[in-house]
Design a protein around this motif. Structure first.
Motif, PDB file in Angstrom:
ATOM      1  N   LEU A 123      -3.881  -1.044  -3.896  1.00 15.77           N
ATOM      2  CA  LEU A 123      -3.163  -0.108  -4.923  1.00 15.77           C
ATOM      3  C   LEU A 123      -3.906   0.081  -5.980  1.00 15.77           C
ATOM      4  N   ARG A 124      -3.848   1.080  -6.686  1.00 14.99           N
ATOM      5  CA  ARG A 124      -4.850   1.585  -7.917  1.00 14.99           C
ATOM      6  C   ARG A 124      -3.949   0.888  -8.998  1.00 14.99           C
ATOM      7  N   VAL A 180      -7.755   7.148  -0.588  1.00 18.66           N
ATOM      8  CA  VAL A 180      -7.324   8.375  -0.379  1.00 18.66           C
ATOM      9  C   VAL A 180      -6.472   8.981  -1.485  1.00 18.66           C
ATOM     10  N   ASP A 181      -6.570  10.190  -1.786  1.00 18.53           N
ATOM     11  CA  ASP A 181      -6.093  10.995  -2.573  1.00 18.53           C
ATOM     12  C   ASP A 181      -4.770  11.876  -2.109  1.00 18.53           C
ATOM     13  N   ALA A 182      -5.137  12.457  -0.953  1.00 22.33           N
ATOM     14  CA  ALA A 182      -4.367  13.595  -0.362  1.00 22.33           C
ATOM     15  C   ALA A 182      -2.796  13.269  -0.367  1.00 22.33           C
ATOM     16  N   ASP A 183      -1.987  14.050  -1.214  1.00 28.83           N
ATOM     17  CA  ASP A 183      -0.525  13.687  -1.023  1.00 28.83           C
ATOM     18  C   ASP A 183      -0.247  12.316  -1.207  1.00 28.83           C
ATOM     19  N   ARG A 184      -0.827  11.535  -2.000  1.00 31.39           N
ATOM     20  CA  ARG A 184      -0.574   9.922  -2.190  1.00 31.39           C
ATOM     21  C   ARG A 184       0.691   9.964  -2.800  1.00 31.39           C
ATOM     22  N   GLU A 185       1.167  10.444  -3.990  1.00 31.89           N
ATOM     23  CA  GLU A 185       2.060  10.181  -4.726  1.00 31.89           C
ATOM     24  C   GLU A 185       3.491  10.553  -3.669  1.00 31.89           C
ATOM     25  N   ALA A 186       3.629  11.309  -2.806  1.00 35.82           N
ATOM     26  CA  ALA A 186       4.676  11.681  -2.137  1.00 35.82           C
ATOM     27  C   ALA A 186       4.943  10.519  -0.904  1.00 35.82           C
ATOM     28  N   GLN A 187       4.004   9.886  -0.924  1.00 34.84           N
ATOM     29  CA  GLN A 187       4.094   8.789   0.261  1.00 34.84           C
ATOM     30  C   GLN A 187       4.901   7.427  -0.448  1.00 34.84           C
ATOM     31  N   PRO A 188       5.894   7.084   0.541  1.00 36.89           N
ATOM     32  CA  PRO A 188       6.494   5.649  -0.073  1.00 36.89           C
ATOM     33  C   PRO A 188       5.563   4.592   0.209  1.00 36.89           C
ATOM     34  N   PHE A 189       5.723   3.420  -0.592  1.00 36.84           N
ATOM     35  CA  PHE A 189       5.070   2.377  -0.541  1.00 36.84           C
ATOM     36  C   PHE A 189       5.544   1.807   0.696  1.00 36.84           C
ATOM     37  N   THR A 190       4.392   0.920   1.246  1.00 38.50           N
ATOM     38  CA  THR A 190       4.710  -0.034   2.755  1.00 38.50           C
ATOM     39  C   THR A 190       4.221  -1.436   2.304  1.00 38.50           C
ATOM     40  N   SER A 238       2.757   0.896 -17.040  1.00 34.78           N
ATOM     41  CA  SER A 238       2.232   1.784 -15.967  1.00 34.78           C
ATOM     42  C   SER A 238       0.858   1.658 -15.420  1.00 34.78           C
ATOM     43  N   HIS A 239       0.595   1.963 -14.310  1.00 34.30           N
ATOM     44  CA  HIS A 239      -0.655   2.059 -13.699  1.00 34.30           C
ATOM     45  C   HIS A 239      -1.071   3.272 -12.996  1.00 34.30           C
ATOM     46  N   PRO A 240      -2.132   3.543 -12.850  1.00 34.36           N
ATOM     47  CA  PRO A 240      -2.504   4.845 -11.970  1.00 34.36           C
ATOM     48  C   PRO A 240      -1.762   5.012 -10.747  1.00 34.36           C
ATOM     49  N   GLU A 241      -1.324   3.939 -10.161  1.00 34.42           N
ATOM     50  CA  GLU A 241      -0.318   4.105  -8.759  1.00 34.42           C
ATOM     51  C   GLU A 241       0.961   4.376  -9.383  1.00 34.42           C
ATOM     52  N   LYS A 242       1.432   5.424  -9.275  1.00 34.72           N
ATOM     53  CA  LYS A 242       2.754   5.710  -9.876  1.00 34.72           C
ATOM     54  C   LYS A 242       4.068   4.839  -9.049  1.00 34.72           C
ATOM     55  N   ASP A 243       4.690   4.468 -10.201  1.00 33.95           N
ATOM     56  CA  ASP A 243       5.903   3.710  -9.530  1.00 33.95           C
ATOM     57  C   ASP A 243       5.482   2.301  -9.155  1.00 33.95           C
ATOM     58  N   LEU A 244       4.553   1.766  -9.700  1.00 32.88           N
ATOM     59  CA  LEU A 244       4.062   0.427  -9.231  1.00 32.88           C
ATOM     60  C   LEU A 244       4.265  -0.355 -10.796  1.00 32.88           C
ATOM     61  N   TYR A 245       4.758  -1.466 -10.730  1.00 26.54           N
ATOM     62  CA  TYR A 245       4.773  -2.178 -12.147  1.00 26.54           C
ATOM     63  C   TYR A 245       4.491  -3.828 -11.727  1.00 26.54           C
ATOM     64  N   LEU A 246       3.980  -4.406 -12.854  1.00 27.60           N
ATOM     65  CA  LEU A 246       3.604  -5.671 -12.804  1.00 27.60           C
ATOM     66  C   LEU A 246       4.544  -6.342 -13.907  1.00 27.60           C
ATOM     67  N   VAL A 247       5.662  -7.063 -13.661  1.00 24.71           N
ATOM     68  CA  VAL A 247       6.400  -7.429 -14.893  1.00 24.71           C
ATOM     69  C   VAL A 247       6.431  -8.741 -15.065  1.00 24.71           C
ATOM     70  N   SER A 285       0.906  -1.182   0.144  1.00 26.29           N
ATOM     71  CA  SER A 285      -0.010   0.231   0.150  1.00 26.29           C
ATOM     72  C   SER A 285       0.778   1.281   0.029  1.00 26.29           C
ATOM     73  N   ARG A 286       0.435   2.636   0.169  1.00 20.52           N
ATOM     74  CA  ARG A 286       1.107   3.447   0.562  1.00 20.52           C
ATOM     75  C   ARG A 286       0.942   3.753   1.872  1.00 20.52           C
ATOM     76  N   ALA A 287       2.216   4.545   2.396  1.00 18.44           N
ATOM     77  CA  ALA A 287       2.134   4.681   3.884  1.00 18.44           C
ATOM     78  C   ALA A 287       1.059   5.706   4.287  1.00 18.44           C
ATOM     79  N   GLY A 288       0.182   5.350   5.099  1.00 18.92           N
ATOM     80  CA  GLY A 288      -0.646   5.996   5.555  1.00 18.92           C
ATOM     81  C   GLY A 288      -1.948   6.201   4.677  1.00 18.92           C
ATOM     82  N   ARG A 289      -1.830   5.598   3.581  1.00 19.07           N
ATOM     83  CA  ARG A 289      -3.110   5.773   2.597  1.00 19.07           C
ATOM     84  C   ARG A 289      -3.521   4.476   2.278  1.00 19.07           C
ATOM     85  N   ASP A 290      -4.861   4.416   2.197  1.00 19.57           N
ATOM     86  CA  ASP A 290      -5.587   3.193   1.532  1.00 19.57           C
ATOM     87  C   ASP A 290      -5.609   3.432   0.030  1.00 19.57           C
ATOM     88  N   ARG A 291      -6.305   2.728  -0.740  1.00 18.75           N
ATOM     89  CA  ARG A 291      -6.747   3.112  -2.134  1.00 18.75           C
ATOM     90  C   ARG A 291      -7.567   4.297  -2.520  1.00 18.75           C
TER      91      ARG A 291
END
Length: 453
Positions: free
Chosen positions: A323-324, A123-133, A360-369, A115-121
């Motif tokens: 994740l989105r 929540v928009d606020a400041d989402r991309e600034a958070q690291p992945f957890t 690429s996905h709506p969730e920045k910097d997430l990739y299925l390969v 997920s994103r630290a402190g953000r479930d799928r």
């Protein structure tokens, strides 16, 4: 991304061919990877089909960035013109690569959630600034949370084979008959496995390279001294057409073409009977405990002793559910990639090499390969996975020109309609196609699929 996040590693899920290649490309770009592998060694999934021979040669199975990392250790690439088994691939290339990566690879580490630290799928606020957890469970049951700047999911699809049912669900009675059903290509060199199928009547369900392999193996067993009475019933959900057995001599991967011809020989020589248009609805037992397959249209097949189900693989998306994802509704592949690989439409020719744009996905910097990026589509080459991670690593390093370049030329498939898997041991549903059957049916030693990229 803030400076704190940039100091975090790129987390790679899976120490298979694509995951280890991703780590090599990240290191080449000056980025720090951390590879998490559920199994006790590298390429755990590949080792589970170690007896199966790939239809790609060694020259097509070694990633260039990985080879650069291995070279200073004195590692020598195997003969590029030869075909390794899955076990060879794991022991002679993938494990040495993981060993060079050292502490960057952790074994017995199962990812249970991202997920994103402190953000479930939601929540928009400041989402991309958070690291992945990333939640991880160790082999001893311990739990921990890791932070990452980006996530590359190369966990493959091996752990989730598709069921018997023609509707994509388990057939009625499938679970109850699990003692007689396998979802893998049998290792007939194993005495216990050989005894299970020798002299028995076995249903093989599927129409891709794995089904071809199983049919060829069972035909060889039928011709052996200890295999008298061995017979296969090949069950296809659609009919047999000119493309059913692949590209034959027209295939630029000769071993893959020979594999389809070996399956055809099994039928032509009477070691297997083909049943077409059969979509399994139920699995029943007769009074002797043998299995009876029942189709949606009410047809009932004669009893069989064993069933080998090779109807494809599907991605496990449960641990990335927060994740989105932008996935095609049919294939469960990234939306931009799906039209390139759709077996309902894909015909003769190649899948266009692709990279960060298509993955690429709506969730920045997430990739299925790797194979997981193809969702339920069956056509995949190890080389494709290596090109994917090369492009993604370049993008994460800020080299967008390199990320956009295509640095791969794929061989012509010689296969229409996605009838066979390319370097992945499972089969897709039978499809139609446009290729004519080869005029000459000279059969060489069959080579099988590889997998788990």
């Amino acid at each position: 991304m803030n400076a704190t996040n940039e100091a975090l590693p790129v987390l790679v899920i899976g120490a298979g061919p694509a995951g280890l290649a991703a780590a090599a490309h990240l290191i080449e770009r000056g980025l720090e990877p951390l590879v998490l592998e559920t199994g006790p060694a590298a390429a755990d999934a590949v080792r589970q089909w170690s007896h199966v021979r790939l239809f790609s040669t060694w020259s097509e199975l070694i990633d260039p960035a990985a080879e650069k990392i291995l070279a200073p250790t004195g590692w020598t690439a195997p003969n590029g013109a030869t075909y390794p088994s899955g076990g060879d691939w794991a022991e002679l290339y993938l494990q040495p690569l993981a060993d060079v990566l050292g502490d960057r690879v952790r074994y017995g580490a199962t990812v249970t959630g991202v997920s994103r630290a402190g953000r479930d799928r939601v929540v928009d606020a400041d989402r991309e600034a958070q690291p992945f957890t990333v939640r991880v469970v160790g082999a001893d049951g311990s739990e921990e949370r890791l932070l990452a700047r980006a996530v590359i999911d190369a966990s493959g699809t091996w752990s989730t084979p598709s069921p018997i049912g023609g509707d994509g669900l388990p057939a009625l009675g499938e679970q109850a008959a699990s003692d007689r059903i396998s979802y893998r290509i049998p290792d007939l060199k194993d005495p216990a496995v050989r005894a299970r199928y020798a002299g028995r009547r076995t249903a093989v369900i599927g129409s891709g390279a794995s089904a071809f392999t199983a049919l060829a193996y069972l035909a060889d067993l039928a011709k052996a001294a200890d295999g008298s009475g061995t017979h296969a019933v090949w069950i296809l959900r659609r009919g047999i057409s000119g493309s059913t057995f692949g590209g034959g001599s027209a295939d630029q991967l000769p071993a893959r073409g020979a594999l389809g011809l070996a399956a055809k020989a099994a039928v032509d020589d009477g070691h297997a009977d083909a049943v077409t248009g059969f979509r399994t609805d139920a699995v029943e037992r007769d009074t002797d405990g043998r299995l009876v397959l029942v189709a949606e249209d009410g047809r009932r097949l004669d009893p069989v002793d064993e069933v080998i189900v090779l109807t494809g693989l599907r991605p496990d998306l449960s641990f990335v559910n927060e994740l989105r994802l932008g996935l095609d509704e049919r294939l469960q592949a990234p939306i931009a990639l799906a039209p390139l690989i759709d077996p309902n439409q894909h015909s003769c020719g190649t899948v266009y090499p692709h990279g960060v744009n298509e993955l690429s996905h709506p969730e920045k910097d997430l990739y299925l390969v790797g194979m997981k990026s193809y969702g339920r589509a069956p056509t995949f080459l190890a080389m494709t996975g290596y090109e994917q991670v090369r492009s993604i690593a370049a993008h994460l390093a800020g080299d967008h020109d390199a990320a956009q370049r295509v640095e791969l030329t794929l061989p012509e498939t010689g296969v229409c309609g996605g009838a066979g898997l390319f370097d992945q041991p499972a089969a897709a549903e039978d499809t139609g196609g446009c290729c004519a059957a080869p005029a000459t049916l000279t059969i060489g030693a069959p080579a099988a699929t590889s997998g788990g990229c």
